[in-house]
Design a protein around this motif. Structure first.
Motif, PDB file in Angstrom:
ATOM      1  N   LEU A  47      13.528  66.244  52.508  1.00  0.00           N
ATOM      2  CA  LEU A  47      12.451  65.383  51.998  1.00  0.00           C
ATOM      3  C   LEU A  47      11.597  64.810  53.114  1.00  0.00           C
ATOM      4  N   THR A  48      12.189  64.632  54.325  1.00  0.00           N
ATOM      5  CA  THR A  48      11.409  63.904  55.340  1.00  0.00           C
ATOM      6  C   THR A  48      10.626  64.777  56.310  1.00  0.00           C
TER       7      THR A  48
ATOM      8  N   GLU B 202      30.903  60.090  39.470  1.00  0.00           N
ATOM      9  CA  GLU B 202      31.588  60.835  40.534  1.00  0.00           C
ATOM     10  C   GLU B 202      31.466  60.046  41.840  1.00  0.00           C
ATOM     11  N   PRO B 203      32.549  59.964  42.588  1.00  0.00           N
ATOM     12  CA  PRO B 203      32.474  59.215  43.851  1.00  0.00           C
ATOM     13  C   PRO B 203      31.443  59.816  44.799  1.00  0.00           C
ATOM     14  N   SER B 204      31.255  61.147  44.701  1.00  0.00           N
ATOM     15  CA  SER B 204      30.322  61.780  45.648  1.00  0.00           C
ATOM     16  C   SER B 204      28.874  61.335  45.410  1.00  0.00           C
ATOM     17  N   PHE B 205      28.634  60.580  44.321  1.00  0.00           N
ATOM     18  CA  PHE B 205      27.262  60.074  44.095  1.00  0.00           C
ATOM     19  C   PHE B 205      26.873  59.120  45.231  1.00  0.00           C
ATOM     20  N   ASN B 206      27.859  58.341  45.700  1.00  0.00           N
ATOM     21  CA  ASN B 206      27.559  57.380  46.779  1.00  0.00           C
ATOM     22  C   ASN B 206      27.530  58.116  48.118  1.00  0.00           C
ATOM     23  N   ILE B 207      26.398  57.974  48.805  1.00  0.00           N
ATOM     24  CA  ILE B 207      26.204  58.755  50.030  1.00  0.00           C
ATOM     25  C   ILE B 207      26.553  57.899  51.240  1.00  0.00           C
ATOM     26  N   ASN B 208      27.369  58.482  52.108  1.00  0.00           N
ATOM     27  CA  ASN B 208      27.669  57.784  53.362  1.00  0.00           C
ATOM     28  C   ASN B 208      26.741  58.352  54.427  1.00  0.00           C
ATOM     29  N   PHE B 209      25.643  57.599  54.702  1.00  0.00           N
ATOM     30  CA  PHE B 209      24.607  58.142  55.588  1.00  0.00           C
ATOM     31  C   PHE B 209      25.092  58.307  57.021  1.00  0.00           C
ATOM     32  N   THR B 210      26.168  57.568  57.392  1.00  0.00           N
ATOM     33  CA  THR B 210      26.629  57.697  58.787  1.00  0.00           C
ATOM     34  C   THR B 210      27.473  58.947  58.968  1.00  0.00           C
TER      35      THR B 210
ATOM     36  N   PRO C  51      18.384  61.872  56.636  1.00  0.00           N
ATOM     37  CA  PRO C  51      17.535  60.765  57.097  1.00  0.00           C
ATOM     38  C   PRO C  51      18.188  59.434  56.701  1.00  0.00           C
ATOM     39  N   SER C  52      17.805  58.361  57.393  1.00  0.00           N
ATOM     40  CA  SER C  52      18.393  57.057  57.048  1.00  0.00           C
ATOM     41  C   SER C  52      17.817  56.574  55.729  1.00  0.00           C
ATOM     42  N   PRO C  53      18.476  55.609  55.051  1.00  0.00           N
ATOM     43  CA  PRO C  53      17.931  55.097  53.782  1.00  0.00           C
ATOM     44  C   PRO C  53      16.524  54.544  53.988  1.00  0.00           C
ATOM     45  N   GLN C  54      16.287  53.885  55.152  1.00  0.00           N
ATOM     46  CA  GLN C  54      14.951  53.305  55.383  1.00  0.00           C
ATOM     47  C   GLN C  54      13.882  54.400  55.437  1.00  0.00           C
ATOM     48  N   THR C  55      14.179  55.458  56.188  1.00  0.00           N
ATOM     49  CA  THR C  55      13.185  56.554  56.304  1.00  0.00           C
ATOM     50  C   THR C  55      12.941  57.187  54.941  1.00  0.00           C
ATOM     51  N   LEU C  56      14.033  57.402  54.204  1.00  0.00           N
ATOM     52  CA  LEU C  56      13.890  58.004  52.861  1.00  0.00           C
ATOM     53  C   LEU C  56      12.983  57.162  51.994  1.00  0.00           C
ATOM     54  N   MET C  57      13.248  55.845  52.005  1.00  0.00           N
ATOM     55  CA  MET C  57      12.473  54.958  51.134  1.00  0.00           C
ATOM     56  C   MET C  57      11.000  55.000  51.516  1.00  0.00           C
ATOM     57  N   ILE C  58      10.725  54.930  52.835  1.00  0.00           N
ATOM     58  CA  ILE C  58       9.324  54.940  53.276  1.00  0.00           C
ATOM     59  C   ILE C  58       8.653  56.254  52.864  1.00  0.00           C
TER      60      ILE C  58
ATOM     61  N   VAL D  80      15.647  44.929  57.128  1.00  0.00           N
ATOM     62  CA  VAL D  80      14.176  44.970  57.093  1.00  0.00           C
ATOM     63  C   VAL D  80      13.625  45.300  58.478  1.00  0.00           C
ATOM     64  N   CYS D  81      14.226  44.710  59.500  1.00  0.00           N
ATOM     65  CA  CYS D  81      13.751  45.006  60.871  1.00  0.00           C
ATOM     66  C   CYS D  81      13.940  46.496  61.176  1.00  0.00           C
ATOM     67  N   LYS D  82      15.068  47.034  60.719  1.00  0.00           N
ATOM     68  CA  LYS D  82      15.311  48.455  60.954  1.00  0.00           C
ATOM     69  C   LYS D  82      14.244  49.297  60.225  1.00  0.00           C
ATOM     70  N   LEU D  83      13.914  48.819  59.006  1.00  0.00           N
ATOM     71  CA  LEU D  83      12.878  49.527  58.226  1.00  0.00           C
ATOM     72  C   LEU D  83      11.565  49.534  59.010  1.00  0.00           C
ATOM     73  N   ALA D  84      11.195  48.352  59.570  1.00  0.00           N
ATOM     74  CA  ALA D  84       9.928  48.262  60.320  1.00  0.00           C
ATOM     75  C   ALA D  84       9.957  49.218  61.504  1.00  0.00           C
ATOM     76  N   ALA D  85      11.088  49.201  62.215  1.00  0.00           N
ATOM     77  CA  ALA D  85      11.167  50.043  63.408  1.00  0.00           C
ATOM     78  C   ALA D  85      11.108  51.520  63.046  1.00  0.00           C
ATOM     79  N   GLU D  86      11.863  51.900  61.988  1.00  0.00           N
ATOM     80  CA  GLU D  86      11.878  53.331  61.616  1.00  0.00           C
ATOM     81  C   GLU D  86      10.508  53.766  61.105  1.00  0.00           C
ATOM     82  N   ALA D  87       9.867  52.876  60.317  1.00  0.00           N
ATOM     83  CA  ALA D  87       8.536  53.230  59.779  1.00  0.00           C
ATOM     84  C   ALA D  87       7.576  53.460  60.931  1.00  0.00           C
ATOM     85  N   THR D  88       7.644  52.613  61.954  1.00  0.00           N
ATOM     86  CA  THR D  88       6.736  52.768  63.096  1.00  0.00           C
ATOM     87  C   THR D  88       7.036  54.084  63.819  1.00  0.00           C
TER      88      THR D  88
END
Length: 1627
Positions: free
Chosen positions: A492-493, A520-528, A534-541, A624-632
């Protein structure tokens, strides 16, 4: 039936069997077959004799007869006697072999007979054929062919003979030297082998279950050797293919050891055929049979052939497959079957081969290999299980191929692999990536038309295929869920996959929903843990930016939002509830929007609000700070999508608002400012908006950062090599400065109002004002925008606290300098519109501008905008690259004009008084009458806007006079008729607003609604219609409203302004001026006596020089005021104008109709003159030719013309209606006297002949009907084209009849007075006038209304008198009128019975009757009258009339035939119960029955009617019922079925009359109409078909046979078909 008749008929059919018409030929065959089915022996005997007697018959003819024999034999094989069978066999055998040459059609037809008979009598056939199949003698081609076909059609009968046949055949093979003989032997061997195999496969059904394969092995092997060793090498490709096909079929029957022995030679031989032949399907089929036989017996030698086999088969499978050419598809499938057969025996070799072939980069080869691989994966699952990893590794090479055709095959293979569990294995994710990559393909950009390749695969079709594959894998292959979720998120990214976003999101939504629903437990994604995600912040942006451009990348907006909703918990646990509430409404907005209707700005605001709410809800500063940094960090991925990038900057701004870590905020701002690409305008704007949004929470920090950035190295010009390259740095620096300037503006706009005012001067303006002297366009634009934003910000703050903006004048002056620097003749930059918007924002701020400052501002801006060329204009001097594209140009113009309007409003807002309005209007006034459309449009539109604004903001404190009203109206009212629709609409809006302003000044309240003024809004809609009459009416209505509301002291100003309007640059506006003037004078002229002489003089002069029609009309109406006092003089002058009247004279006449009193006097005068003056004079055509011609007299013609023009005026309605009967009669008689009359010739006047004398009268009459509002009459006459008919001599009577009909139907009450006015003209000396009136009266009698109005006696007496008129046409019309009484007033018929019968009888005997028109009318009339006469009045005349009309039944004239038949029908009711009458009916019954197929549809209707009413008299209940059920006029009749049934009833009820009937019918064999001849043949056919034996004696079969034989030679094929059909019933 006499045998000889059947024979005669069969013989005739045999003769006709080769008819040149295919339909006749087809029917002859059918009839022969019908006869043959009834009497197979006899007909077969005749066919046989015929062929024997005519040995020299052409082949085509022989073939038809042989085909007939075959058909009879196929259907009736059981019923044909044994001797006959033997005869047929020997005949067919003889026909087949008579010629040694091969003549395919003939011999094939004979062979088919043998095959047909062979299905039942195989022994007889074999006895005959084997005679011609003798050892040592080469047989006839078709003998062998017949044996082959027999083995196909009768397997169980033939196989027992095959051993013997093969024994005889083998020695013959070596004798066959000709290719065609070799071909037929090979074909036979192929058929024999197939039959034996079928026999062996179904032994349970076979007559001899002991037959075994080895019964035939040795013979088949012997034949195989000859075919294989000798014939397979033939040069003739057709033969080679047939031999190959035979060899394939024979393999299964060969002994295993022999086959094993042959394989090393056989397979190479078959493979070599591929090179020699184009048709590969048969070769592949043969090869497949050989392989099947070899594999079945477990051949060991086969392996030695494997390499060459695989090589050849691979070549075949790689050949193009054309789905429009079925053999190529069949070949492909056969080849794949060969691969399957080999794969079952040699799986390892097979897979290795295919995988090696995949390495070959040739496109065709790869496509072939992939097709085989897919086939093997799908069809041989078990053998492939162990090869999965190997295959997975090998597919990588073709995946890298560039060809779309190869890629398409790869996708098909991946799809097959997915269904068989390959994708879960290691390396499977590469296949998924391949699919996703190709979901992201761009569109194909095709340049020019290329020859189309049927196999071509465009990017679009490959992409669609991958979309569908991804969807299928997601939905149908359950075990793939964990392969795809969450791994697909990775795609997606990266921007290279952006075109695949939509299908990816859809798949992820399906997977996510499923997992979430099933918990299903596999619905929950462990991004690490998950690598590569991509990180949740990047995905959302990413998904949020997608949503901001919902229609890009194949509509990825909605899927992105839906996916975001599903991922909520995975993005951040706090978002779920909020997103479930917020996202669905956003999706609904998208669902309801289209590309055009979606408001982008609003949509962006919604998404930014959504982001803001989300961040508040997450409530986690670190996140939120991570979101700002990743978006930039993510900004650079949008370098090729600047709009998206701009939105991302805004998202960063909103995110920074929610960031409480000041250091991080500063760091991100620094990052944004340093990495931005300042060269691009969209990006500069985006950066500024983002930084502005950030300032909302961090004003101090943001200003500090901007100040620091302004002083940083980015702005210092460093001496470098770049200075040599045209000072490149300089350009860059200007762009960076522009960004900074815009940032300050956005900061001012977005910062909290309470904090910003005291920062504007010191922090913001200080930083931007140092750039005001720039020449750089980018910086200029940024400065203007920024100043505008600052002004906006101040005005927001001023609402809450006072503030004097000391730098206002200075800023306005700088802005105006920017405008003055722009080129006057083109609009290429947004400088103008930005400056005006900025000035409009500055004007409301204190201090106010002085009068001079205001004047300069308006002058500069108005002239700078109005003088621009039109939007579509392209200046010549401009270079191509400087041209704006049309869309941008359109937007630029729109914005510039809108900005000017806003500016004018803000100036007016400072002084909203009549003087203030005048101060603004004076800058626009001169542009209103410009010769340029676009300049006028701009001026009027601007005026409309300021007027509307003035009214909306008007507050009347004391009674002030609106002193400029007259002048403004005078300038604007002519524009209501401007050629440009936009100018018209805007002008009327201006007037509407002006009048409301006047009302407000007069003291009316705010909410007061004036009905008259409001009616202008309705007029505005009408102005969109460019129709002159609508514009005329609208201007007139408009003036009435204006004159109502106009104070007297303003009137003179207005009138003199309008005189100027008469010479406006636009004709339409001259018209408007004249109309407004006229209407104004009508309503308010009383107060302007002193001006009248002056005005009339102007009108008099104008009338000759005004070229425009409409202005002339308006002036003509003014003249009417004069004419009303001097009527006689005006009329005399007009009547003496030259004919035809010019448009000026016509308009003058027309204008006179506007006053009912004047019009009434004129109408009386004209009618009086027309009555007493001669309508025409007879003149000699020329001295040489002699002959007389009618020429119209001048004055009556001129008066008729004038009257026509006068009636054209709608106002003439009242006088026209009051004198309607007189005027109608006068014009009708005038029309009669004008038909065929030519116009007078005058040597002094040209074009005189162009007057159509009758046309003028017809037009006048037509206009009169319209004036009398007889709309239904008009509508009827127009539908019937009656007007054209009335004008011309040959159709005049029809036209007048239509006129009378319409009047009787739709204007009954007016008739008594019209009839009274018309009666005197019946004794007129002018024949033409008598014809017209008689025609009119004659039609009136057709309608009952004349009885209701007690006119019947008057009309009947007039008709009786006219019966003896010297004019033939008048007599005909009188007879017609008398007949019409039966329709109009049937109850009066018996009253006039005697006169009617006498008149009709004499009419039928009329001698002086060219064209039999009176006869026709008399018959039609009598028909109608009879329906209503009492029996006593007619009783004695029935048979007499019957005898009179019988000759007319076969008349060549359709109408007379029709009338005679109707009359006969109507006579029937008087003859019921009379034996004499019944005989008469039977006398004509045949004629009526046959005319049911008359070529004329009206005659057919008449026959149906007559037979239905005569039915009771016929004397048979069944026939009566049948006639009444089937002969409905509007229903179609199946003639064949009808006659068939009828003949049955005739035989039943009138067997004694059959002789009479059939003789009557036979007479029609010579009818003039082919349809009737065909009908007669059908009649006889059905009569014969239904006739029982015992009645045959009633018929003269000889005559019938002779007649039908004659018809079989008729020139018309339809007749021949029916004759042949009838012959089929001879049994």
């Amino acid at each position: 039936m006499d045998g000889t008749d059947v024979e005669q008929v069969t013989l005739a059919l045999l003769d006709a069997a080769n008819d040149k018409d295919p339909e006749v030929q087809e029917q002859v065959r059918k009839s022969m077959l019908t006869l043959g089915k009834q009497q197979p022996d006899r007909v077969l005997a005749m066919c046989q004799d015929y062929l024997l007697k005519h040995p020299k018959l052409v082949v085509g003819h022989r073939v038809v007869i042989l085909q007939t024999i075959e058909l009879i034999a196929s259907c009736k094989i059981e019923e044909i006697s044994s001797p006959r069978i033997k005869n047929i066999i020997s005949l067919a055998s003889d026909e087949m072999t008579r010629s040694k040459e091969v003549i395919p059609d003939w011999q094939q037809a004979a062979s088919n007979i043998l095959v047909a008979v062979g299905n039942k009598h195989i022994n007889d056939i074999m006895e005959e054929i084997l005679n011609k199949f003798q050892p040592g003698v080469l047989p006839h081609f078709f003998v062998v062919q017949t044996l082959a076909n027999l083995s196909d059609s009768n397997v169980y009968g033939m196989v027992p003979f095959l051993n013997a046949i093969l024994g005889t055949m083998l020695p013959m093979l070596s004798m066959a030297k000709q290719d065609n003989m070799k071909w037929v032997f090979s074909s036979a061997l192929c058929h024999f082998s197939d039959s034996i195999l079928e026999y062996l496969a179904n032994l349970d059904k076979a007559p001899d279950p002991t037959v075994r394969k080895d019964t035939f092995s040795s013979e088949i092997y012997a034949a195989f050797e000859i075919l294989f060793n000798n014939w397979l090498q033939s040069r003739e490709s057709k033969l080679r293919l047939t031999v190959a096909e035979a060899v394939g079929s024979m393999c299964h029957l060969m002994a295993s050891d022999k086959l094993e022995e042959q394989i090393p030679k056989l397979i190479p031989a078959i493979l070599s055929l591929y090179k020699k032949n184009n048709e590969h399907y048969i070769i592949s089929k043969s090869l497949c049979q050989v392989l099947d036989a070899s594999v079945n017996m477990g051949s060991r030698v086969l392996e030695t052939q494997l390499d060459s086999l695989l090589f050849a088969l691979h070549q075949q499978v790689s050949a193009p497959t054309d789905y429009n050419n079925p053999p190529t598809v069949k070949n492909h499938n056969e080849v794949l079957r060969c691969f399957s057969l080999l794969a079952n025996s040699f799986p390892d070799r097979m897979v290795m081969f295919v995988l090696q072939k995949l390495e070959n980069s040739n496109e065709r080869s790869r496509m072939g290999s992939l097709a085989v691989l897919r086939h093997l994966i799908n069809s041989t699952t078990s053998t492939m299980e162990s090869k999965k990893l190997l295959i997975l590794a090998s597919i990588r090479q073709p995946m890298a191929d560039h060809s779309n055709k190869v890629k398409k095959r790869v996708v098909q293979v991946i799809s097959a692999m997915a269904h068989h569990g390959y994708l879960e294995l290691e390396g499977g994710e590469l296949l998924v990536r391949f699919i996703v990559q190709h979901c992201a393909l761009p569109d194909t950009h095709q340049r020019g038309e290329r020859p189309t390749d049927p196999e071509e695969v465009t990017n679009e079709s490959l992409r669609t295929m991958c979309d569908n594959t991804l969807h299928l894998l997601t939905t149908t292959v359950g075990r793939l869920a964990d392969v795809l979720w969450p791994k697909l998120l990775f795609y997606l990214t990266p921007s290279q996959y952006s075109n695949a976003t939509t299908p990816l999101c859809k798949s992820l939504i399906v997977l996510g929903n499923k997992k979430k629903t099933n918990q299903e437990p596999s619905f929950n994604i462990n991004f690490t843990q998950e690598v590569n995600l991509p990180s949740p912040q990047t995905l959302m942006i990413r998904l949020l930016v997608n949503a901001a451009f919902p229609l890009s990348s194949r509509g990825h907006g909605a899927p992105s939002l839906s996916l975001l909703q599903i991922l909520s918990v995975n993005i951040h646990p706090n978002t779920e509830i909020l997103w479930d509430k917020e996202i669905p409404p956003l999706l609904s907005v998208l669902e309801e929007s289209t590309a055009q209707s979606l408001d982008k700005r609003q949509w962006d605001e919604k998404l930014l609000k959504f982001l803001s709410k989300t961040l508040v809800t997450i409530d986690d500063d670190k996140w939120v700070c991570k979101l700002a940094a990743e978006a930039t960090r993510y900004i650079s991925t949008y370098n090729n999508a600047l709009e998206e990038k701009s939105f991302l900057y805004q998202c960063i701004g909103v995110t920074l608002q929610q960031c409480f870590n000041k250091e991080l905020v500063k760091k991100q701002l620094q990052e944004v400012l340093l990495t931005a690409r300042h060269n691009d305008a969209v990006e500069r704007e985006g950066v500024a908006m983002g930084i502005g949004l950030c300032a909302n929470s961090h004003l101090e920090g943001t200003l500090a950062k901007l100040d620091e950035f302004g002083k940083s190295d980015a702005f210092k010009k460093s001496p470098s090599i770049f200075n040599l390259l045209k000072d490149r740095n300089d350009v860059e620096v200007e762009k960076v400065k522009s960004t900074l300037i815009l940032c300050y503006g956005q900061v001012a706009l977005n910062a909290p109002p309470e904090k910003i005012l005291n920062r504007i001067d010191q922090d913001i303006l200080r930083c931007i004002s140092k750039h005001f002297n720039t020449k750089d366009l980018t910086m200029k634009l940024s400065l203007i925008q920024s100043v505008g934003l600052i002004a906006k910000a101040i005005s927001e703050c001023v609402k809450k606290q006072g503030y004097v903006f000391s730098r206002k004048q200075e800023l306005i002056a700088i802005m105006l300098d920017f405008i003055k620097a722009e080129p006057a003749d083109s609009l290429r930059t947004p400088v103008r519109h930005l400056v005006m918007t900025t000035c409009a924002n500055l004007i409301p701020l204190d201090p106010a501008l002085s009068e001079n400052e205001s004047f300069d501002l308006l002058k500069v801006c108005v002239n700078s905008v109005f003088s621009l060329p039109p939007e579509t204009h392209t200046p010549e001097k401009i270079k191509e690259e400087d041209l704006l594209d049309p869309k941008k140009r359109k937007a630029l113009y729109r914005d510039t004009l809108a900005a000017l309007q806003e500016l004018l409003k803000s100036v007016l807002a400072k002084d909203p008084t009549p003087d203030g309005l005048q101060n603004v209007f004076k800058h626009i006034e001169s542009w209103l009458s410009s010769g340029q459309d676009h300049e006028r449009e701009r001026a009027v539109t601007a005026t409309a806007h300021i007027m509307s604004y003035y009214l909306d903001n008007l507050t009347v404190k004391n009674m002030v006079s609106f002193h400029n009203l007259g002048a403004l109206l005078g300038r604007l009212s002519p524009r209501c008729s401007d050629p440009r629709p936009a100018v018209r609409t805007a002008a009327i809006e201006c007037i509407y607003t002006l009048l409301y302003i006047q009302l407000r000044y007069e003291g009316f309240s705010l909410d007061y609604k004036d009905e008259a003024v409001d009616s202008l809004l309705h007029l505005r809609d009408q102005l969109e219609n460019p129709d002159h009459s609508v514009l005329y009416k609208t201007c007139s209505d408009l003036t009435k409203v204006m004159s109502k509301r106009l104070p007297q002291q303003q009137l003179t100003t207005l009138v003199f302004m309008l005189f100027e309007g008469l010479v406006d640059s636009q004709t339409n506006c001259c018209r408007a001026s004249s109309v407004v003037l006229n209407t104004l004078l009508k309503n308010r002229g009383g107060g302007l006596q002193d001006l009248v002489p002056e005005m009339l003089e102007v009108l008099h002069v104008r009338l000759q020089s005004i070229t425009d029609e409409q202005v002339r009309v308006a002036v003509g109406q003014t003249v009417l005021i004069l004419a009303s006092q001097h009527l006689q003089t005006v009329i005399n002058t007009l009547v003496n104008q030259p004919l035809p009247f010019d448009s000026w004279t016509s308009e003058m006449w027309m204008a006179l109709g506007a006053d009912p009193i004047v019009a009434n006097q004129i109408i009386e005068m004209v009618m009086e003159k027309l009555l007493i003056m001669a309508p025409y004079v007879d003149r000699k055509e020329s001295m040489i030719r002699g002959g007389m011609t009618k020429v119209a007299t001048n004055q009556p013609l001129a008066m008729t013309c004038g009257l026509k023009e006068l009636l054209l005026n709608g106002q003439s309605q009242e006088p026209a209606v009051s004198q309607f009967p007189q005027l109608f009669s006068c014009l009708t008689v005038r029309l009669g006297a004008s038909v065929g009359v030519s116009a007078p010739k005058d040597n002094h006047i040209k074009n005189i002949a162009s007057v159509h004398v009758a046309g003028v009268a017809a037009d006048a009459l037509r206009i009169l009907l319209a004036r009398a509002q007889l709309d239904d009459v008009m509508k009827r006459l127009d539908e019937d084209n009656a007007w054209d008919a009335m004008r011309e001599a040959n159709t005049h009577v029809t036209g007048v009849t239509l006129l009378a009909r319409a009047m009787a139907k739709h204007a009954g009450p007016r008739l008594p007075s019209i009839v009274e006015c018309l009666c005197p003209s019946l004794n007129n000396i002018y024949e033409c006038q008598r014809i017209t009136v008689t025609a009119f009266f004659s039609e009136l009698l057709n309608h009952h209304v004349v009885t209701e109005l007690i006119l019947i006696d008057v009309l009947m007496n007039n008709m009786m008198e006219r019966i003896s008129d010297p004019c033939c046409t008048v007599r005909m019309l009188a007879v017609r009128g008398l007949g019409n009484i039966a329709v109009g007033s049937p109850e009066k018929v018996n009253k006039y019975a005697k006169e009617l019968l006498a008149a009709m009888s004499s009419g039928m005997e009329e001698k002086d009757d060219p064209g039999k028109l009176i006869t026709l009318e008399a018959m039609s009339g009598l028909s109608k009258v009879l329906l209503h006469l009492d029996k006593k009045n007619v009783h004695l005349l029935v048979v007499y009339i019957f005898m009179k009309i019988k000759p007319f039944l076969e008349s060549e004239n359709d109408e007379i035939r029709c009338a005679a038949i109707y009359l006969m029908g109507n006579l029937s009711k008087f003859g019921s119960g009379e034996p004499v009458f019944k005989d008469q009916i039977h006398n004509v019954l045949v004629s009526l029955l046959l005319h049911l197929v008359d070529p004329n549809p009206q005659v057919v209707k008449a026959c149906k009617y007559a037979m239905r009413v005569c039915a009771p008299v016929v004397g048979s209940e069944k026939i009566t019922t049948m006639f009444q059920n089937h002969l409905h006029v509007d229903k179609s009749l199946h003639y064949g079925e009808f006659i068939n049934d009828l003949t049955k009833y005739l035989i039943e009820d009138f067997s004694g009359m059959l002789n009479f009937y059939h003789i009557s019918v036979i007479q029609f064999f010579k009818s003039n109409w082919s349809e009737v001849r065909a009908g007669a043949a059908m009649f006889i056919g059905f009569l014969l078909g239904n006739l029982p034996e015992e009645h045959l004696s009633h018929l003269n079969m000889g005559t019938i046979t002779k007649g039908l034989v004659m018809l079989l030679q008729d020139p018309d094929p339809v007749v021949r078909v029916k004759a042949a059909e009838a012959m089929g019933r001879f049994h």
